[in-house]
Design an enzyme around this catalytic site. Structure first.
Site, PDB file in Angstrom:
ATOM      1  N   GLY A  31      36.953  33.341  42.035  1.00  0.00           N
ATOM      2  CA  GLY A  31      37.442  34.710  41.960  1.00  0.00           C
ATOM      3  C   GLY A  31      38.482  35.027  43.004  1.00  0.00           C
ATOM      4  O   GLY A  31      39.069  34.135  43.607  1.00  0.00           O
ATOM      5  N   HIS A  34      44.541  34.789  41.847  1.00  0.00           N
ATOM      6  CA  HIS A  34      45.968  34.876  42.147  1.00  0.00           C
ATOM      7  C   HIS A  34      46.720  34.037  41.115  1.00  0.00           C
ATOM      8  O   HIS A  34      46.112  33.455  40.201  1.00  0.00           O
ATOM      9  CB  HIS A  34      46.246  34.415  43.586  1.00  0.00           C
ATOM     10  CG  HIS A  34      45.645  33.084  43.923  1.00  0.00           C
ATOM     11  ND1 HIS A  34      46.040  31.916  43.312  1.00  0.00           N
ATOM     12  CD2 HIS A  34      44.646  32.740  44.785  1.00  0.00           C
ATOM     13  CE1 HIS A  34      45.343  30.907  43.795  1.00  0.00           C
ATOM     14  NE2 HIS A  34      44.473  31.375  44.688  1.00  0.00           N
ATOM     15  N   GLY A  36      47.939  31.146  41.219  1.00  0.00           N
ATOM     16  CA  GLY A  36      47.515  29.748  41.086  1.00  0.00           C
ATOM     17  C   GLY A  36      46.452  29.637  39.998  1.00  0.00           C
ATOM     18  O   GLY A  36      46.527  28.773  39.114  1.00  0.00           O
ATOM     19  N   HIS A  37      45.477  30.546  40.036  1.00  0.00           N
ATOM     20  CA  HIS A  37      44.421  30.540  39.018  1.00  0.00           C
ATOM     21  C   HIS A  37      45.022  30.794  37.627  1.00  0.00           C
ATOM     22  O   HIS A  37      44.653  30.140  36.655  1.00  0.00           O
ATOM     23  CB  HIS A  37      43.383  31.623  39.323  1.00  0.00           C
ATOM     24  CG  HIS A  37      42.643  31.439  40.606  1.00  0.00           C
ATOM     25  ND1 HIS A  37      42.772  32.285  41.679  1.00  0.00           N
ATOM     26  CD2 HIS A  37      41.746  30.506  41.010  1.00  0.00           C
ATOM     27  CE1 HIS A  37      41.994  31.898  42.675  1.00  0.00           C
ATOM     28  NE2 HIS A  37      41.357  30.808  42.303  1.00  0.00           N
ATOM     29  N   VAL A 177      50.593  25.856  43.256  1.00  0.00           N
ATOM     30  CA  VAL A 177      51.498  27.009  43.152  1.00  0.00           C
ATOM     31  C   VAL A 177      51.667  27.595  44.549  1.00  0.00           C
ATOM     32  O   VAL A 177      50.683  27.790  45.280  1.00  0.00           O
ATOM     33  CB  VAL A 177      50.918  28.073  42.195  1.00  0.00           C
ATOM     34  CG1 VAL A 177      51.851  29.269  42.088  1.00  0.00           C
ATOM     35  CG2 VAL A 177      50.659  27.461  40.821  1.00  0.00           C
ATOM     36  N   SER A 186      46.207  30.973  47.952  1.00  0.00           N
ATOM     37  CA  SER A 186      44.787  30.762  48.178  1.00  0.00           C
ATOM     38  C   SER A 186      44.111  32.119  48.322  1.00  0.00           C
ATOM     39  O   SER A 186      44.697  33.045  48.898  1.00  0.00           O
ATOM     40  CB  SER A 186      44.573  29.956  49.470  1.00  0.00           C
ATOM     41  OG  SER A 186      43.226  30.044  49.876  1.00  0.00           O
ATOM     42  N   SER A 187      42.889  32.222  47.815  1.00  0.00           N
ATOM     43  CA  SER A 187      42.144  33.480  47.962  1.00  0.00           C
ATOM     44  C   SER A 187      41.971  33.815  49.433  1.00  0.00           C
ATOM     45  O   SER A 187      41.923  34.983  49.820  1.00  0.00           O
ATOM     46  CB  SER A 187      40.776  33.353  47.297  1.00  0.00           C
ATOM     47  OG  SER A 187      40.924  32.908  45.968  1.00  0.00           O
TER      48      SER A 187
HETATM   49  P1  AMP Z   1      39.012  28.527  43.934  1.00  0.00           P
HETATM   50  O1  AMP Z   1      38.854  29.878  43.290  1.00  0.00           O
HETATM   51  O2  AMP Z   1      39.724  28.565  45.236  1.00  0.00           O
HETATM   52  O3  AMP Z   1      37.716  27.756  43.961  1.00  0.00           O
HETATM   53  O4  AMP Z   1      39.976  27.696  42.985  1.00  0.00           O
HETATM   54  C1  AMP Z   1      39.715  27.554  41.606  1.00  0.00           C
HETATM   55  C2  AMP Z   1      40.698  26.576  41.033  1.00  0.00           C
HETATM   56  O5  AMP Z   1      42.024  27.061  41.237  1.00  0.00           O
HETATM   57  C3  AMP Z   1      40.635  25.194  41.693  1.00  0.00           C
HETATM   58  O6  AMP Z   1      40.822  24.206  40.696  1.00  0.00           O
HETATM   59  C4  AMP Z   1      41.795  25.238  42.646  1.00  0.00           C
HETATM   60  O7  AMP Z   1      42.321  23.967  42.960  1.00  0.00           O
HETATM   61  C5  AMP Z   1      42.791  26.052  41.857  1.00  0.00           C
HETATM   62  N1  AMP Z   1      43.800  26.640  42.745  1.00  0.00           N
HETATM   63  C6  AMP Z   1      43.577  27.427  43.819  1.00  0.00           C
HETATM   64  N2  AMP Z   1      44.743  27.712  44.445  1.00  0.00           N
HETATM   65  C7  AMP Z   1      45.718  27.086  43.734  1.00  0.00           C
HETATM   66  C8  AMP Z   1      47.135  26.975  43.877  1.00  0.00           C
HETATM   67  N3  AMP Z   1      47.785  27.583  44.868  1.00  0.00           N
HETATM   68  N4  AMP Z   1      47.799  26.233  42.977  1.00  0.00           N
HETATM   69  C9  AMP Z   1      47.145  25.601  41.962  1.00  0.00           C
HETATM   70  N5  AMP Z   1      45.814  25.673  41.775  1.00  0.00           N
HETATM   71  C10 AMP Z   1      45.109  26.391  42.648  1.00  0.00           C
END
Ligand code: AMP
Length: 279
Positions: A31, A34, A36-37, A177, A186-187
């Site tokens: 959650g 952003h 990236g997600h 991203v 990043s979150s």
């Molecule tokens: P998280 O919510 O941080 O656990 O991330 C969920 C998914 O989104 C994971 O597969 C992460 O690698 C991916 N993710 C998070 N930040 C980025 C980013 N900046 N670029 C690409 N994928 C991302």
């Protein structure tokens, strides 16, 4: 877009989809969404007829209770973002008791890959990741699941576990991203103070400078050492900075075609990670 909080409700829907011959694409997240997600969601275009995004801040992958408490959360805003894509059929947001009912005792360990980089930096972290991802892949019945290269070690570990456990899912990697200034989305970036946010792009900048030095033929050890000093001079506490094979994640002293630079470094109590291909 349906918001589903119960495992049995999800199972019923997934069974209906299966009977109707649908295919399922899946993006697991914690959650605080952003771009990236959303790029992961877009990466499923044309790959599946249905899409599920999960939001679950997984307690068993945090080695630090304060980090878990402080992890940013905001389900309403996340749901609105996902709805806005027009691409997501289900937001699956189970709570802790749904995922880990009383008596839950199983952990999945991906040996080797869990003892290096973020694994040695955050004991137990990857067991928590492997366990929750396995559960989510089974619960969603995903045919394809997207994972970001931002968490490169996690991606390698999940590929390994899917292969080892013969899980019938294809793993789709998605390049990192970045913000315009180079900082990987990043979150956790939301927790940076304005001053830390100004310092943060020094992390990817230091990696790029280090890569240029390595490509110029300078000794890898010396390049890594000056990169560590560069990061320290910009206020970072460096947890690790390593040149590794992007395939095996084993350390490499030389510039192989698959070499990648991996870093984890903190600004105050906020831990940032990044990685880049060198060749
Ligand atoms: P998280 O919510 O941080 O656990 O991330 C969920 C998914 O989104 C994971 O597969 C992460 O690698 C991916 N993710 C998070 N930040 C980025 C980013 N900046 N670029 C690409 N994928 C991302």
């Amino acid at each position: 877009m349906r918001i589903i909080r119960s495992r049995t409700e999800l199972a019923t829907l997934v069974a209906q989809w299966r009977n109707a011959g649908e295919t399922i694409g899946f993006v697991p997240t914690m959650g605080s969404l952003h771009n990236g997600h959303l790029t992961l969601v877009n990466a499923l275009d044309g790959q599946a007829t249905r899409r599920i995004v999960s939001i679950f801040v997984n307690p068993i992958q945090f080695d630090n209770a304060a980090d878990f408490q402080l992890y940013p959360r905001g389900l309403e805003a996340d749901a609105a973002l996902l709805e806005g894509t027009g691409k997501v059929d289900v937001l699956y947001a189970p709570d802790g008791a749904e995922m880990y009912p009383e008596g839950f005792a199983t952990r999945i360990t991906v040996s080797g890959l869990d003892g290096m980089l973020c694994g040695s930096d955050r004991p137990g972290h990857f067991d928590g990741v492997a366990t929750v991802v396995t559960k989510l892949l089974l619960q969603t019945g995903a045919d394809i699941a997207a994972f970001g290269e931002k968490d490169y070690q996690q991606l390698c570990l999940i590929r390994r576990l899917v292969q080892d456990l013969n899980l019938p899912v294809r793993i789709k990697p998605v390049p990192t991203v970045r913000e315009a200034d180079g900082l990987a989305l990043s979150s956790r970036n939301r927790r940076l103070t304005p001053q830390q946010r100004e310092q943060a792009p020094s992390l990817p900048a230091a990696l790029r400078a280090c890569i240029a030095d390595i490509q110029a033929g300078k000794a890898v050890d010396a390049c890594l050492q000056s990169c560590r000093e560069n990061l320290k001079s910009h206020g970072f506490n460096v947890h690790y900075l390593d040149l590794r094979s992007g395939d095996t994640l084993l350390a490499t002293e030389t510039l192989t075609p698959d070499a990648r630079l991996f870093v984890a470094a903190s600004l105050g109590d906020i831990r940032l990670i990044d990685n880049m291909a060198v060749a």
